[in-house]
Scaffold this active site. Structure first.
Site, PDB file in Angstrom:
ATOM      1  N   TYR A 153       0.775  -1.078   0.128  1.00 50.44           N
ATOM      2  CA  TYR A 153       0.150  -0.033  -0.123  1.00 50.44           C
ATOM      3  C   TYR A 153       0.921   1.260   0.169  1.00 50.44           C
ATOM      4  O   TYR A 153       0.499   2.325  -0.963  1.00 50.44           O
ATOM      5  CB  TYR A 153      -1.238  -0.097   1.211  1.00 50.44           C
ATOM      6  CG  TYR A 153      -2.148   1.258   1.378  1.00 50.44           C
ATOM      7  CD1 TYR A 153      -2.393   1.581   0.619  1.00 50.44           C
ATOM      8  CD2 TYR A 153      -1.367   2.275   2.629  1.00 50.44           C
ATOM      9  CE1 TYR A 153      -3.714   2.416   0.529  1.00 50.44           C
ATOM     10  CE2 TYR A 153      -2.462   3.600   2.152  1.00 50.44           C
ATOM     11  CZ  TYR A 153      -3.123   3.447   1.271  1.00 50.44           C
ATOM     12  OH  TYR A 153      -4.670   4.714   1.515  1.00 50.44           O
ATOM     13  N   ILE A 186      -8.491   8.761   8.171  1.00 52.46           N
ATOM     14  CA  ILE A 186      -9.920   9.517   7.818  1.00 52.46           C
ATOM     15  C   ILE A 186     -10.748   8.011   8.115  1.00 52.46           C
ATOM     16  O   ILE A 186     -10.889   7.331   7.846  1.00 52.46           O
ATOM     17  CB  ILE A 186      -9.861   9.577   6.431  1.00 52.46           C
ATOM     18  CG1 ILE A 186      -8.570  10.557   5.576  1.00 52.46           C
ATOM     19  CG2 ILE A 186     -11.234  10.138   5.346  1.00 52.46           C
ATOM     20  CD1 ILE A 186      -7.884  11.479   6.715  1.00 52.46           C
TER      21      ILE A 186
HETATM   22  P1  NAI Z   1     -12.961   3.741   0.930  1.00 46.90           P
HETATM   23  O1  NAI Z   1     -12.949   1.874   0.716  1.00 46.90           O
HETATM   24  O2  NAI Z   1     -14.228   3.669   1.388  1.00 46.90           O
HETATM   25  O3  NAI Z   1     -13.433   3.930  -1.014  1.00 46.90           O
HETATM   26  C1  NAI Z   1     -12.200   3.562  -1.542  1.00 46.90           C
HETATM   27  C2  NAI Z   1     -13.251   3.034  -2.955  1.00 46.90           C
HETATM   28  O4  NAI Z   1     -12.837   2.783  -4.143  1.00 46.90           O
HETATM   29  C3  NAI Z   1     -14.477   3.348  -2.758  1.00 46.90           C
HETATM   30  O5  NAI Z   1     -15.295   2.922  -2.911  1.00 46.90           O
HETATM   31  C4  NAI Z   1     -14.602   0.721  -4.066  1.00 46.90           C
HETATM   32  O6  NAI Z   1     -15.402   0.664  -4.469  1.00 46.90           O
HETATM   33  C5  NAI Z   1     -13.678   2.323  -4.626  1.00 46.90           C
HETATM   34  N1  NAI Z   1     -13.274   0.899  -5.234  1.00 46.90           N
HETATM   35  C6  NAI Z   1     -11.697   0.355  -5.606  1.00 46.90           C
HETATM   36  N2  NAI Z   1     -11.158  -0.341  -6.402  1.00 46.90           N
HETATM   37  C7  NAI Z   1     -11.882  -0.285  -7.021  1.00 46.90           C
HETATM   38  C8  NAI Z   1     -11.031  -0.226  -8.587  1.00 46.90           C
HETATM   39  N3  NAI Z   1     -11.584  -1.248  -9.568  1.00 46.90           N
HETATM   40  N4  NAI Z   1     -12.711   0.747  -9.358  1.00 46.90           N
HETATM   41  C9  NAI Z   1     -13.335   1.432  -9.160  1.00 46.90           C
HETATM   42  N5  NAI Z   1     -13.308   1.782  -7.966  1.00 46.90           N
HETATM   43  C10 NAI Z   1     -13.183   0.973  -7.283  1.00 46.90           C
HETATM   44  O7  NAI Z   1     -11.796   4.329   1.057  1.00 46.90           O
HETATM   45  P2  NAI Z   1     -11.621   5.800   1.565  1.00 46.90           P
HETATM   46  O8  NAI Z   1     -10.504   6.049   2.610  1.00 46.90           O
HETATM   47  O9  NAI Z   1     -12.834   6.956   1.650  1.00 46.90           O
HETATM   48  O10 NAI Z   1     -10.837   5.786  -0.146  1.00 46.90           O
HETATM   49  C11 NAI Z   1     -10.394   6.594  -0.408  1.00 46.90           C
HETATM   50  C12 NAI Z   1      -8.679   7.334  -1.040  1.00 46.90           C
HETATM   51  O11 NAI Z   1      -8.499   7.564  -0.366  1.00 46.90           O
HETATM   52  C13 NAI Z   1      -7.852   5.670  -1.409  1.00 46.90           C
HETATM   53  O12 NAI Z   1      -7.701   5.937  -2.579  1.00 46.90           O
HETATM   54  C14 NAI Z   1      -7.107   5.789  -0.216  1.00 46.90           C
HETATM   55  O13 NAI Z   1      -6.298   5.029  -0.207  1.00 46.90           O
HETATM   56  C15 NAI Z   1      -7.598   7.122   0.278  1.00 46.90           C
HETATM   57  N6  NAI Z   1      -6.779   7.437   1.826  1.00 46.90           N
HETATM   58  C16 NAI Z   1      -7.158   6.538   2.787  1.00 46.90           C
HETATM   59  C17 NAI Z   1      -7.588   7.252   4.046  1.00 46.90           C
HETATM   60  C18 NAI Z   1      -8.306   6.580   5.377  1.00 46.90           C
HETATM   61  O14 NAI Z   1      -8.090   6.861   6.159  1.00 46.90           O
HETATM   62  N7  NAI Z   1     -10.033   6.429   4.818  1.00 46.90           N
HETATM   63  C19 NAI Z   1      -6.378   7.521   4.191  1.00 46.90           C
HETATM   64  C20 NAI Z   1      -5.092   8.072   3.200  1.00 46.90           C
HETATM   65  C21 NAI Z   1      -5.596   7.379   1.825  1.00 46.90           C
END
Ligand code: NAI
Length: 245
Positions: A153, A186
């Protein structure tokens, strides 16, 4: 000027908040989802009704080239050319490095890095042609400082940071800005496996002493795509409550 924003992985979490925030600014929105059609459509209806902008949903696994190309041509047909791209879709996984399989590694890089390459490649030719556009990549503080038990990651998010800096240099002359938001911890589904105690322990490492919200990230993205940030490109904006460990 009319702005059309594609937010990948925006049926929930940070992506959903970004989609709403950009709609608030008057952008038309393409919501991308991979699995959760109901959530995506409920959000699109809410955004359309509340902010009076166009908002449509597109099913696409953003790590697959043919699906990204199909989504892009459908967005152009339905709404118009994308002027704002938010590469938000991502996955996380906690594993000892010695347990990470080749499949885990490839999946991590396909979804967290290749997706940004594919989506950017689809929208960039038109941005270059019209001499404007903004791209924001959602990385992670672990891409900056590294996280134990999340080597793949962390490496994938570090790759997105390099992608941002390099592409910003290449397309600046075309008046296209490329930036990165690097969230700390987050409160979204991505952290649902952490226990109360884990979250409390994390809080203790955060100078502002609280977990961030999806809205904290969305506000930063909204600023970066706005005219207020017209002299900002190639930057990594850390939104992490001061946490650097
Ligand atoms: P989440 O798991 O709620 O959202 C991730 C989204 O990406 C989901 O809607 C999922 O369906 C979508 N996704 C995953 N694989 C996919 C694919 N192959 N095609 C299309 N959509 C796909 O998590 P969150 O927290 O909203 O994450 C959003 C971004 O923020 C991610 O890139 C994550 O790595 C980044 N992030 C999140 C943190 C946290 O603490 N929540 C911290 C640092 C970065």
């Amino acid at each position: 000027m009319r702005e059309i924003a594609l937010v990948t992985g925006s049926s929930r979490g940070i992506g959903a908040k970004i989609a709403e925030e950009l709609a608030k600014m008057g952008c038309d929105i393409a919501i991308n989802y991979n699995k959760n059609r109901d959530k995506a459509e409920t959000l699109a209806k809410y955004i359309k009704d509340t902010y009076n902008v166009q908002c449509l949903t597109y099913k696409c696994n953003v790590s697959i080239k043919s699906e990204v190309e199909k989504m892009h041509s459908e967005i152009v047909r339905d709404i118009g050319e994308v002027t704002i791209l938010i590469n938000n879709a991502g996955i996380a996984q906690q594993k000892l490095f010695t347990d990470i399989t080749e499949e885990d590694w490839d999946n991590m890089f396909d979804i967290n890095v290749k997706s940004a390459y594919l989506c950017t490649k689809s929208v960039l030719p038109n941005m270059i042609k019209v001499h404007r556009g903004t791209i924001v990549n959602i990385a992670s503080m672990w891409g900056e400082v590294g996280a134990s038990c999340e080597v793949h990651y962390s490496a994938s998010k570090a790759a997105l940071i390099g992608f941002t800096k390099a592409l910003a240099k290449e397309v600046g002359l075309s008046n296209i800005r490329v930036n990165c938001v690097s969230p700390g911890v987050i409160d979204t589904d991505m952290n649902q496996d952490f226990s109360e105690e884990d979250m409390q322990a994390l809080c203790e490492d955060i100078p502002l002493n609280n977990i961030g919200s999806a809205d904290d990230i969305a506000q930063t993205v909204a600023f970066l795509v706005s005219e207020k940030a017209k002299y900002i490109t190639g930057q990594i904006i850390s939104v992490n409550g001061g946490m650097i460990i």
